[in-house]
Design an enzyme around this catalytic site. Sequence first.
Site, PDB file in Angstrom:
ATOM      1  N   MET A   1       0.838  -1.182   0.000  1.00  0.00           N
ATOM      2  CA  MET A   1       0.000   0.000   0.000  1.00  0.00           C
ATOM      3  C   MET A   1       0.875   1.233   0.000  1.00  0.00           C
ATOM      4  O   MET A   1       0.892   1.950   0.986  1.00  0.00           O
ATOM      5  CB  MET A   1      -0.917  -0.081   1.210  1.00  0.00           C
ATOM      6  CG  MET A   1      -1.745   1.127   1.574  1.00  0.00           C
ATOM      7  SD  MET A   1      -2.574   1.900   0.232  1.00  0.00           S
ATOM      8  CE  MET A   1      -2.166   3.580   0.568  1.00  0.00           C
ATOM      9  N   PRO A   2       1.657   1.421  -1.023  1.00  0.00           N
ATOM     10  CA  PRO A   2       2.453   2.651  -1.047  1.00  0.00           C
ATOM     11  C   PRO A   2       1.592   3.898  -1.263  1.00  0.00           C
ATOM     12  O   PRO A   2       0.545   3.842  -1.904  1.00  0.00           O
ATOM     13  CB  PRO A   2       3.392   2.447  -2.233  1.00  0.00           C
ATOM     14  CG  PRO A   2       3.414   0.973  -2.451  1.00  0.00           C
ATOM     15  CD  PRO A   2       2.047   0.502  -2.073  1.00  0.00           C
ATOM     16  N   LEU A   3       2.063   4.992  -0.700  1.00  0.00           N
ATOM     17  CA  LEU A   3       1.494   6.312  -0.939  1.00  0.00           C
ATOM     18  C   LEU A   3       2.598   7.116  -1.610  1.00  0.00           C
ATOM     19  O   LEU A   3       3.702   7.223  -1.071  1.00  0.00           O
ATOM     20  CB  LEU A   3       1.075   6.955   0.382  1.00  0.00           C
ATOM     21  CG  LEU A   3       0.553   8.387   0.327  1.00  0.00           C
ATOM     22  CD1 LEU A   3      -0.711   8.476  -0.521  1.00  0.00           C
ATOM     23  CD2 LEU A   3       0.306   8.902   1.740  1.00  0.00           C
TER      24      LEU A   3
END
Length: 126
Positions: A1-3
């Site tokens: 879940m990279p931002l």
Amino acid sequence: MPLVHISLRVGKSESYRQAIFDGIYRAMHETFNVPEDDQFMTITEHDAANFRYSVSYLGVPRGDDLIYIQITANNTRTVEQKKALYGRIVELLGDNPGIRPQDVFVNIVEVAKENWSLGNGVAQYA
């Protein structure tokens, strides 16, 4: 879940900016095993007075097409995966929209899984 937060100089077309989104997501999907449709990214544009960089730090000749890419991700990736990500981002952004490798600056900020709430006030990964 990279931002992902991307910063660049103002004036690039929508297609240029979309190519950046597409290339970074594809690189993360291929090297970080980011799932399909896990795309949380922003682009912020800055005028020249609000975008500073070194034109030669560490012997890398940078120019006005420099982009900063900051990726906040879980602290679960290996050094090899990170190196693969950097290389793949440079390769894909070189292909489209045509950014020089010297103008791609990437930073990864690692966090513990419990530091995410993806909505509804729930810590989905904790």
